[in-house]
Design a protein around this motif. Structure first.
Motif, PDB file in Angstrom:
ATOM      1  N   ILE A  45      -5.777   5.270   7.868  1.00 21.09           N
ATOM      2  CA  ILE A  45      -5.089   4.686   6.832  1.00 21.09           C
ATOM      3  C   ILE A  45      -3.853   5.647   6.314  1.00 21.09           C
ATOM      4  O   ILE A  45      -2.861   5.008   5.836  1.00 21.09           O
ATOM      5  CB  ILE A  45      -6.249   4.468   5.595  1.00 21.09           C
ATOM      6  N   TYR A  46      -3.976   6.995   6.503  1.00 16.93           N
ATOM      7  CA  TYR A  46      -2.882   7.678   6.022  1.00 16.93           C
ATOM      8  C   TYR A  46      -1.847   7.814   7.212  1.00 16.93           C
ATOM      9  O   TYR A  46      -0.804   8.510   6.894  1.00 16.93           O
ATOM     10  CB  TYR A  46      -3.449   9.236   5.493  1.00 16.93           C
ATOM     11  N   ASN A  47      -1.861   7.393   8.278  1.00 18.50           N
ATOM     12  CA  ASN A  47      -1.017   7.439   9.180  1.00 18.50           C
ATOM     13  C   ASN A  47       0.402   6.448   9.053  1.00 18.50           C
ATOM     14  O   ASN A  47       0.305   5.476   8.505  1.00 18.50           O
ATOM     15  CB  ASN A  47      -1.473   7.044  10.691  1.00 18.50           C
ATOM     16  N   THR A  48       1.715   7.010   9.488  1.00 16.63           N
ATOM     17  CA  THR A  48       2.986   6.235   9.050  1.00 16.63           C
ATOM     18  C   THR A  48       3.704   5.994  10.289  1.00 16.63           C
ATOM     19  O   THR A  48       3.444   6.206  11.523  1.00 16.63           O
ATOM     20  CB  THR A  48       3.719   7.356   8.192  1.00 16.63           C
ATOM     21  N   GLU A  49       4.571   4.983  10.058  1.00 13.82           N
ATOM     22  CA  GLU A  49       5.418   4.647  11.251  1.00 13.82           C
ATOM     23  C   GLU A  49       6.264   5.953  11.724  1.00 13.82           C
ATOM     24  O   GLU A  49       6.643   6.035  12.950  1.00 13.82           O
ATOM     25  CB  GLU A  49       6.302   3.724  10.705  1.00 13.82           C
ATOM     26  N   ALA A  50       6.592   6.659  10.743  1.00 12.54           N
ATOM     27  CA  ALA A  50       7.332   7.881  11.070  1.00 12.54           C
ATOM     28  C   ALA A  50       6.445   8.864  12.331  1.00 12.54           C
ATOM     29  O   ALA A  50       7.099   9.377  13.074  1.00 12.54           O
ATOM     30  CB  ALA A  50       7.662   8.873   9.973  1.00 12.54           C
ATOM     31  N   GLU A  51       5.161   9.019  11.893  1.00  6.13           N
ATOM     32  CA  GLU A  51       4.433   9.700  12.819  1.00  6.13           C
ATOM     33  C   GLU A  51       4.329   8.884  14.232  1.00  6.13           C
ATOM     34  O   GLU A  51       4.315   9.556  15.186  1.00  6.13           O
ATOM     35  CB  GLU A  51       2.952   9.846  12.213  1.00  6.13           C
ATOM     36  N   MET A 104       0.952  -1.201  -0.139  1.00  7.61           N
ATOM     37  CA  MET A 104      -0.118   0.222   0.060  1.00  7.61           C
ATOM     38  C   MET A 104       0.836   1.240  -0.048  1.00  7.61           C
ATOM     39  O   MET A 104       1.753   1.200   0.791  1.00  7.61           O
ATOM     40  CB  MET A 104      -0.906  -0.162   1.186  1.00  7.61           C
ATOM     41  N   ASP A 105       0.586   2.190  -0.836  1.00  3.21           N
ATOM     42  CA  ASP A 105       1.508   3.323  -1.084  1.00  3.21           C
ATOM     43  C   ASP A 105       1.001   4.562  -0.215  1.00  3.21           C
ATOM     44  O   ASP A 105      -0.075   5.279  -0.378  1.00  3.21           O
ATOM     45  CB  ASP A 105       1.503   3.764  -2.496  1.00  3.21           C
ATOM     46  N   ILE A 106       1.360   4.545   0.973  1.00  5.81           N
ATOM     47  CA  ILE A 106       0.708   5.582   1.975  1.00  5.81           C
ATOM     48  C   ILE A 106       1.191   6.929   1.663  1.00  5.81           C
ATOM     49  O   ILE A 106       0.028   7.921   1.809  1.00  5.81           O
ATOM     50  CB  ILE A 106       1.444   5.216   3.353  1.00  5.81           C
ATOM     51  N   THR A 107       2.258   7.044   1.014  1.00  6.63           N
ATOM     52  CA  THR A 107       2.677   8.537   0.645  1.00  6.63           C
ATOM     53  C   THR A 107       1.593   8.888  -0.456  1.00  6.63           C
ATOM     54  O   THR A 107       1.200  10.146  -0.519  1.00  6.63           O
ATOM     55  CB  THR A 107       4.045   8.573  -0.074  1.00  6.63           C
ATOM     56  N   ARG A 108       1.172   8.090  -1.430  1.00  4.81           N
ATOM     57  CA  ARG A 108       0.404   8.412  -2.701  1.00  4.81           C
ATOM     58  C   ARG A 108      -1.356   8.617  -1.878  1.00  4.81           C
ATOM     59  O   ARG A 108      -1.983   9.713  -2.198  1.00  4.81           O
ATOM     60  CB  ARG A 108       0.176   7.115  -3.245  1.00  4.81           C
ATOM     61  N   ILE A 109      -1.393   7.809  -0.741  1.00  2.00           N
ATOM     62  CA  ILE A 109      -2.686   8.068   0.100  1.00  2.00           C
ATOM     63  C   ILE A 109      -2.832   9.342   0.656  1.00  2.00           C
ATOM     64  O   ILE A 109      -3.754  10.127   0.643  1.00  2.00           O
ATOM     65  CB  ILE A 109      -3.040   6.938   0.965  1.00  2.00           C
ATOM     66  N   ARG A 110      -1.649   9.722   1.190  1.00  2.00           N
ATOM     67  CA  ARG A 110      -1.574  10.936   2.020  1.00  2.00           C
ATOM     68  C   ARG A 110      -1.937  12.154   1.026  1.00  2.00           C
ATOM     69  O   ARG A 110      -2.136  13.035   1.446  1.00  2.00           O
ATOM     70  CB  ARG A 110      -0.166  11.181   2.689  1.00  2.00           C
ATOM     71  N   GLU A 111      -1.576  12.153  -0.152  1.00  2.00           N
ATOM     72  CA  GLU A 111      -1.564  13.430  -1.218  1.00  2.00           C
ATOM     73  C   GLU A 111      -3.154  13.296  -1.362  1.00  2.00           C
ATOM     74  O   GLU A 111      -3.624  14.618  -1.763  1.00  2.00           O
ATOM     75  CB  GLU A 111      -0.711  12.971  -2.537  1.00  2.00           C
ATOM     76  N   ASP A 112      -3.994  12.529  -1.270  1.00  2.00           N
ATOM     77  CA  ASP A 112      -5.630  12.662  -1.341  1.00  2.00           C
ATOM     78  C   ASP A 112      -5.937  13.465  -0.271  1.00  2.00           C
ATOM     79  O   ASP A 112      -6.991  13.756  -0.375  1.00  2.00           O
ATOM     80  CB  ASP A 112      -6.226  11.244  -1.254  1.00  2.00           C
ATOM     81  N   PHE A 113      -5.361  13.630   0.907  1.00  2.00           N
ATOM     82  CA  PHE A 113      -5.880  14.574   2.114  1.00  2.00           C
ATOM     83  C   PHE A 113      -5.098  15.861   2.209  1.00  2.00           C
ATOM     84  O   PHE A 113      -3.943  15.848   2.897  1.00  2.00           O
ATOM     85  CB  PHE A 113      -5.595  13.593   3.560  1.00  2.00           C
ATOM     86  N   PRO A 114      -5.540  16.708   1.532  1.00  2.00           N
ATOM     87  CA  PRO A 114      -4.897  18.069   1.561  1.00  2.00           C
ATOM     88  C   PRO A 114      -4.367  18.581   3.014  1.00  2.00           C
ATOM     89  O   PRO A 114      -3.524  19.316   3.298  1.00  2.00           O
ATOM     90  CB  PRO A 114      -5.862  18.899   0.966  1.00  2.00           C
ATOM     91  N   GLU A 166      -9.945  -5.280   3.035  1.00  2.00           N
ATOM     92  CA  GLU A 166      -9.077  -6.322   3.936  1.00  2.00           C
ATOM     93  C   GLU A 166      -7.671  -5.677   4.059  1.00  2.00           C
ATOM     94  O   GLU A 166      -7.077  -5.727   4.855  1.00  2.00           O
ATOM     95  CB  GLU A 166      -8.938  -7.547   3.013  1.00  2.00           C
ATOM     96  N   ALA A 167      -7.247  -4.770   3.114  1.00  2.00           N
ATOM     97  CA  ALA A 167      -5.970  -4.235   2.948  1.00  2.00           C
ATOM     98  C   ALA A 167      -5.956  -3.248   4.106  1.00  2.00           C
ATOM     99  O   ALA A 167      -4.911  -2.996   4.733  1.00  2.00           O
ATOM    100  CB  ALA A 167      -5.759  -3.636   1.420  1.00  2.00           C
ATOM    101  N   VAL A 168      -6.855  -2.320   4.246  1.00  2.00           N
ATOM    102  CA  VAL A 168      -6.934  -1.253   5.133  1.00  2.00           C
ATOM    103  C   VAL A 168      -6.732  -2.244   6.530  1.00  2.00           C
ATOM    104  O   VAL A 168      -5.850  -1.594   7.273  1.00  2.00           O
ATOM    105  CB  VAL A 168      -8.424  -0.707   5.195  1.00  2.00           C
ATOM    106  N   ASP A 169      -7.402  -3.105   6.685  1.00  2.00           N
ATOM    107  CA  ASP A 169      -7.394  -3.855   7.790  1.00  2.00           C
ATOM    108  C   ASP A 169      -6.121  -4.375   8.247  1.00  2.00           C
ATOM    109  O   ASP A 169      -5.530  -3.976   9.299  1.00  2.00           O
ATOM    110  CB  ASP A 169      -8.482  -5.015   8.040  1.00  2.00           C
ATOM    111  N   ARG A 170      -5.518  -4.897   7.209  1.00  2.78           N
ATOM    112  CA  ARG A 170      -4.093  -5.515   7.461  1.00  2.78           C
ATOM    113  C   ARG A 170      -3.080  -4.358   7.775  1.00  2.78           C
ATOM    114  O   ARG A 170      -2.391  -4.411   8.672  1.00  2.78           O
ATOM    115  CB  ARG A 170      -3.621  -6.094   6.253  1.00  2.78           C
ATOM    116  N   ARG A 171      -3.055  -3.288   7.207  1.00  3.29           N
ATOM    117  CA  ARG A 171      -2.276  -2.206   7.128  1.00  3.29           C
ATOM    118  C   ARG A 171      -2.472  -1.534   8.550  1.00  3.29           C
ATOM    119  O   ARG A 171      -1.395  -1.491   9.591  1.00  3.29           O
ATOM    120  CB  ARG A 171      -2.526  -1.078   6.170  1.00  3.29           C
ATOM    121  N   GLU A 172      -3.727  -1.234   9.106  1.00  5.61           N
ATOM    122  CA  GLU A 172      -3.675  -0.623  10.217  1.00  5.61           C
ATOM    123  C   GLU A 172      -3.386  -1.501  11.462  1.00  5.61           C
ATOM    124  O   GLU A 172      -2.951  -1.123  12.357  1.00  5.61           O
ATOM    125  CB  GLU A 172      -5.193  -0.115  10.420  1.00  5.61           C
ATOM    126  N   ARG A 173      -3.663  -2.716  11.609  1.00  9.96           N
ATOM    127  CA  ARG A 173      -3.227  -3.660  12.452  1.00  9.96           C
ATOM    128  C   ARG A 173      -1.744  -3.786  12.605  1.00  9.96           C
ATOM    129  O   ARG A 173      -1.066  -3.795  13.542  1.00  9.96           O
ATOM    130  CB  ARG A 173      -3.824  -5.107  12.185  1.00  9.96           C
TER     131      ARG A 173
END
Ligand code: C6P
Length: 403
Positions: free
Chosen positions: A382-388, A1-11, A297-304
């Motif tokens: 879904i847009y949160n990162t390990e860096a955060e 999952m490309d979180i950087t790409r997803i974050r761009e969707d949230f101004p 399913e992908a959202v669930d996996r990533r957030e867990r």
């Protein structure tokens, strides 16, 4: 999952707070909105705004079609059998109030019992208390274990012939515990008792299928699932909804009105008095389509995965106490830091650009259960990162050293 790409969707995520990059970890309170949702609101007002189900004119018909298409999107997203079972409300709170008020009128009498749990949000306690006072039924709470799980043995032993409804959260907004709702439904149905599931904190994070769960009612809010504020959903099984009286009176919910008597509209409109938030409905559908494109399913996996990362990193901080220890959990990490008041931790984290929620999280009985005044809560999207999470951990450690 490309979180950087997803974050761009949230101004909004690109902004700075006190000169520091915003780290938004208050997603259980409300999520940020992707551009497609913001655009859906703006486009609807620009191009298709007219009241729905009322006009023969072009715009009204367009607006009505869009709203009913949105209902179909919701139906598909939660796996309901029919759009007649999908009622638009203002949010989880109104959905629960609707069931409490209407179900009580149809099915509850003095001496009956309704089961909720100690980990419920006030929205799943107070509507029942208000009705209990009027009708005379009893509200009983399923206990919560020290690990933050529902005590399932106690739950199984609470059923009597007076039990008429169970109403529990799918996911706790404080503990992140994913409750075994399938088992809860099976147990309750074994006693002939219907179940309402508060899905405010599950629909944004997990795949939910109301028919697989065999839920009788399922409630959620648009604004926690990347949609707009002011719109939410109540799913209800048709055979129950048909027996329940209207919740509010007004336009739209009637078939015919006279001073001799009024007849009511069919489902779902019987429960949608007044002009609905048709633009909110369309924008909510946009949010659900956005999530479907990623895949729940992908959202669930990533957030867990992110939640485990947060638990490992935060658990290693000296003096931290994580509240809730469920193995099946998602979305939320609540904690206390030494004897520092939660709101002090929240205020100091804010100065570092980190948004968390502090306090009782509208779950005072749960705070009482744990003997604590409140917690600091980091809640994920879904847009949160390990860096955060690293920034949060560094912030907490800094505060710990300051005190
Ligand atoms: N919890 C939180 O920060 P509304 O306000 O109607 O959209 O949702 C109410 C609600 C009901 N049930 C649960 C489990 C919830 O978490 C919430 C909202 C937010 O935890 C705001 S108090």
């Amino acid at each position: 999952m490309d979180i950087t790409r997803i974050r761009e969707d949230f101004p909004i995520l690109g902004q700075k707070v006190y000169g520091k990059p915003l780290v938004y970890l208050d997603n259980a309170a409300t999520t940020q909105k992707p551009l497609c949702v913001i655009d859906a609101v703006s486009n609807a007002y620009r191009n298709v705004n007219a009241n729905v189900h009322r006009g023969v004119h072009f715009l009204s018909q367009q607006a009505t079609e869009r709203m009913e298409a949105a209902r179909e999107t919701v139906r598909r997203f939660i796996g309901a059998g029919s759009t007649e079972e999908v009622i638009f409300t203002r949010g989880t709170t109104e959905s629960i109030n609707l069931v409490a008020s209407s179900f009580a009128k149809a099915f509850l009498k003095s001496g009956d019992e309704v089961l909720v749990s100690e980990m419920e949000h006030h929205s799943n306690i107070v509507p029942w208390q208000l009705l209990a006072e009027r009708v005379g039924f009893k509200l009983l709470a399923i206990p919560v274990t020290a690990d933050g799980l529902l005590d399932m043995e106690a739950f199984r032993n609470m059923f009597t012939e007076r039990t008429k409804l169970v109403s529990v959260a799918h996911v706790s907004n404080v503990l992140g515990t994913v409750n075994p709702v399938r088992e809860i439904v099976q147990t309750a149905h074994g006693h002939g008792v219907p179940v309402l599931i508060d899905g405010a904190q599950s629909v944004p994070h997990l795949p939910v299928n109301v028919r697989e769960l065999d839920a009788d009612f399922y409630a959620f809010s648009g604004h926690k699932v990347y949609g707009p504020t002011g719109i939410g959903v109540l799913y209800g099984k048709r055979e129950l909804l048909e027996k329940m009286p209207p919740y509010q009176g007004g336009g739209e919910m009637i078939a015919h009105v006279s001073f001799e008597g009024t007849t009511f509209n069919e489902l779902p409109f019987k429960f949608e008095a007044g002009t609905p938030d048709y633009i909110g409905a369309v924008a909510l559908a946009e949010a659900l389509d956005y999530l479907s494109a990623i895949g729940m399913e992908a959202v669930d996996r990533r957030e867990r995965q992110l939640c485990s990362y947060a638990l490992d990193a935060m658990g290693a901080i000296p003096d931290i106490r994580i509240i809730g220890n469920a193995s099946d959990r998602c979305g939320v990490v609540s904690f206390l830091l030494g004897d520092i008041h939660p709101s002090d931790v929240g205020i100091l984290l804010d100065k570092l650009g980190i948004a968390v929620r502090t306090g009782h999280h509208c779950a005072e009985p749960l705070m009482r259960r744990f003997g604590i005044p409140g917690t600091v809560r980091a809640s994920l999207a879904i847009y949160n990162t390990e860096a955060e999470i690293d920034a949060l951990v560094a912030g907490i450690d800094r505060i710990r050293k300051m005190f």
